[in-house]
Design an enzyme around this catalytic site. Structure first.
Site, short mmCIF file in Angstrom:
data_model
loop_
_atom_site.label_atom_id
_atom_site.label_comp_id
_atom_site.label_asym_id
_atom_site.label_seq_id
_atom_site.Cartn_x
_atom_site.Cartn_y
_atom_site.Cartn_z
N GLY A 71 -21.78 -40.71 -9.38
CA GLY A 71 -23.01 -40.97 -10.12
C GLY A 71 -23.07 -40.17 -11.41
O GLY A 71 -23.52 -40.65 -12.45
N THR A 72 -22.63 -38.92 -11.35
CA THR A 72 -22.69 -38.06 -12.53
C THR A 72 -21.88 -38.64 -13.68
O THR A 72 -22.38 -38.75 -14.82
CB THR A 72 -22.16 -36.65 -12.16
OG1 THR A 72 -22.98 -36.13 -11.11
CG2 THR A 72 -22.19 -35.71 -13.35
N ASN A 151 -34.72 -38.58 -6.72
CA ASN A 151 -33.99 -37.99 -5.59
C ASN A 151 -34.81 -36.96 -4.82
O ASN A 151 -34.52 -36.68 -3.68
CB ASN A 151 -32.67 -37.36 -6.07
CG ASN A 151 -32.84 -36.52 -7.31
OD1 ASN A 151 -33.30 -37.01 -8.34
ND2 ASN A 151 -32.50 -35.26 -7.22
N GLN A 179 -30.04 -43.17 -6.01
CA GLN A 179 -30.80 -43.05 -4.76
C GLN A 179 -31.36 -44.39 -4.29
O GLN A 179 -31.71 -44.54 -3.12
CB GLN A 179 -31.96 -42.05 -4.95
CG GLN A 179 -31.51 -40.62 -5.17
CD GLN A 179 -30.95 -39.96 -3.91
OE1 GLN A 179 -31.18 -40.40 -2.79
NE2 GLN A 179 -30.19 -38.90 -4.11
N SER A 199 -23.61 -44.44 -6.63
CA SER A 199 -22.66 -43.48 -6.07
C SER A 199 -22.40 -43.79 -4.60
O SER A 199 -23.34 -44.07 -3.84
CB SER A 199 -23.25 -42.08 -6.21
OG SER A 199 -22.42 -41.14 -5.60
N HIS A 201 -21.34 -41.84 -2.05
CA HIS A 201 -21.66 -40.92 -0.94
C HIS A 201 -23.13 -40.94 -0.53
O HIS A 201 -23.52 -40.28 0.42
CB HIS A 201 -21.15 -39.51 -1.22
CG HIS A 201 -21.92 -38.70 -2.21
ND1 HIS A 201 -22.75 -37.67 -1.81
CD2 HIS A 201 -21.98 -38.73 -3.55
CE1 HIS A 201 -23.27 -37.10 -2.89
NE2 HIS A 201 -22.82 -37.73 -3.97
N THR A 237 -5.51 -43.46 -13.31
CA THR A 237 -5.12 -44.27 -12.14
C THR A 237 -6.31 -44.38 -11.19
O THR A 237 -6.95 -43.37 -10.89
CB THR A 237 -3.91 -43.63 -11.42
OG1 THR A 237 -2.86 -43.52 -12.38
CG2 THR A 237 -3.46 -44.44 -10.22
N CYS A 324 -31.71 -22.41 -6.75
CA CYS A 324 -31.40 -21.03 -7.06
C CYS A 324 -30.77 -20.96 -8.45
O CYS A 324 -29.69 -21.49 -8.66
CB CYS A 324 -30.47 -20.47 -6.01
SG CYS A 324 -30.39 -18.70 -6.08
N1 PLP Z 1 -28.33 -39.23 -9.83
C1 PLP Z 1 -29.11 -39.02 -8.77
C2 PLP Z 1 -30.51 -39.54 -8.76
C3 PLP Z 1 -28.62 -38.32 -7.66
O1 PLP Z 1 -29.41 -38.09 -6.62
C4 PLP Z 1 -27.29 -37.83 -7.71
C5 PLP Z 1 -26.74 -37.03 -6.60
O2 PLP Z 1 -27.44 -36.27 -5.96
C6 PLP Z 1 -26.51 -38.10 -8.84
C7 PLP Z 1 -27.07 -38.80 -9.89
C8 PLP Z 1 -25.09 -37.62 -8.95
O3 PLP Z 1 -24.23 -38.41 -8.16
P1 PLP Z 1 -22.82 -37.83 -7.70
O4 PLP Z 1 -23.08 -36.80 -6.66
O5 PLP Z 1 -22.07 -39.04 -7.17
O6 PLP Z 1 -22.16 -37.30 -8.93
#
Ligand code: PLP
Length: 396
Positions: A71-72, A151, A179, A199, A201, A237, A324
């Site tokens: 996602g990032t 999130n 999310q 994403s 996971h 790749t 933190c």
């Molecule tokens: N965007 C949101 C709203 C998320 O909750 C998260 C992960 O917690 C991400 C982006 C980032 O995704 P990833 O962990 O696959 O990089």
């Protein structure tokens, strides 16, 4: 000891069916999708089948799906990729104060590089107003990025309305749907979004793989360059086992979502009913426009972190609204943007339910948490002081 996992917004377990196909593509069909021999062709076919499955989950065309490392990266690619490809149009970005750091930190970085960022406020339930988006648009605005589901508090944004405002004004619209995908229906055509991040996971797939939906004809540059993979938008790749895992997870999500969402929401409501009986507790976020599995509450007079540690000792995994930062606990930027006072934001807890949870899990937490709260409050000078001031707080 009983183990109860209520942190599905942080990550989900990999579904065994997903893990099984991933192993096949590590051990047996290990070819490089760019190779022309049979090993390569098998891997290429798996990647393209997975792309079709991800596309089907969000009602996109397969060639509108670009695989990323999660996602990032999808959020980074959306923002940076669109801005660098549309420099002639301008350098203004619109986003909101409650975005994930994948978007917020990218925007801060872009600001340092000379772009202008408007960060919109949200209301007390965490909603961005489409009218605020309209007012923020200038002739210089290139992209607007508003998440679909938050999130932390689970609030679902009026993404369709915001996308319509942007389209009307010629602004490209991106939504971070990390999310939302797999939890609520997501249809890129209905929503009218130009870009969308997801994403694996968070949907019972593996970590380190995700995708960016890019509507056909959207002007965008790659951020990772090298080979011509992913229609020249993401060199490297392909992570074949990850991609195959994402495809399998997307297929399962599509099949299971209607039934699972209803079950998860019922359990979440049962948990909310139990926990909100705790004196001086309150719900954070929108009462109805929220993810089915999200329950975010604040419990006054105690720190969320102490509650989490105590829950962990009872086998319960949840998360708090604090992070933190350099050794001290900072309350969540999302809760603060919603106007939740510092001390109440510090006592916030997030429970996020998933496919594996059942009524016994929920009832166990509803029994254990009030006991923990009572014990911690009996040791809390804050609570003692407030009780002396206001009488017996437990009866309020
Ligand atoms: N965007 C949101 C709203 C998320 O909750 C998260 C992960 O917690 C991400 C982006 C980032 O995704 P990833 O962990 O696959 O990089």
């Amino acid at each position: 000891m009983r183990k109860v996992y209520l942190d599905h917004s942080a990550t989900t377990p990999v579904d065994p069916k997903v893990a099984q196909v991933m192993v096949e593509y590590m051990v047996e069909h290990f070819g490089n999708p760019s190779s022309i021999h049979s090993f390569g062709r098998a891997a290429r076919k798996a990647v393209e089948d997975a792309r079709a499955k991800v596309a089907a989950l969000i009602n996109a065309q397969p060639n509108e799906v670009i695989f990323t490392s999660g996602g990032t990266e999808a959020d980074n690619l959306a923002l940076r990729g669109v801005l660098t490809a549309n420099k002639k149009k301008g350098s203004h970005i619109i986003t909101s104060k409650i975005e994930h750091h994948a978007v917020l930190t990218t925007c801060h970085q872009l600001e340092k590089e000379g772009y202008t960022v408007t960060c919109l406020d949200v209301d007390a339930s965490g909603l961005v107003s489409p009218e605020d988006v309209r007012r923020a648009i200038t002739p210089e605005t290139v992209i607007c990025s508003i998440m679909m589901a938050n999130n932390e508090v689970g609030t679902l944004q009026p993404v369709g309305e915001i996308a319509a405002v942007c389209r009307e004004q010629g602004v490209i619209f991106h939504t971070d749907a990390v999310q939302a995908v797999g939890s609520v229906p997501v249809d890129v055509e209905d929503l009218g979004v130009d870009l969308l991040a997801l994403s694996a996971h968070k949907i019972y797939g593996p970590k380190g793989i995700g995708a960016l939906y890019v509507r056909r004809r959207t002007r965008i540059n790659p951020i990772l360059v090298g080979g011509s993979h992913e229609r020249r938008l993401r060199a490297g790749t392909e992570n074949v086992p990850g991609i195959v895992g994402l495809g399998a997870a997307a297929e399962l999500a599509r099949e299971q979502m209607p039934v699972q969402a209803e079950k998860i929401q019922r359990l979440r409501d049962r948990l909310a009913e139990g926990l909100l009986k705790i004196p001086h507790s309150r719900l954070n976020g929108h009462p109805t426009r929220r993810l089915p599995g999200n329950l975010n509450i604040s419990i006054e007079y105690i720190e969320g972190e102490s509650i989490l540690l105590n829950l962990d000792m009872k086998g319960i995994a949840a998360s708090s609204g604090s992070a933190c930062t350099s050794g001290s606990l900072e309350p969540s930027h999302v809760l603060l943007a919603m106007g939740v006072p510092h001390e109440i934001a510090h006592g916030s807890l997030r429970f996020t339910l998933g496919r594996g949870n059942n009524e016994e899990d929920v009832d166990y937490v509803a029994k254990v948490l009030p006991e923990i709260v009572e014990r911690l409050r009996s040791m809390s000078p804050l609570y003692q002081a407030a009780s002396t001031r206001e009488g017996d707080l437990t009866r309020v």
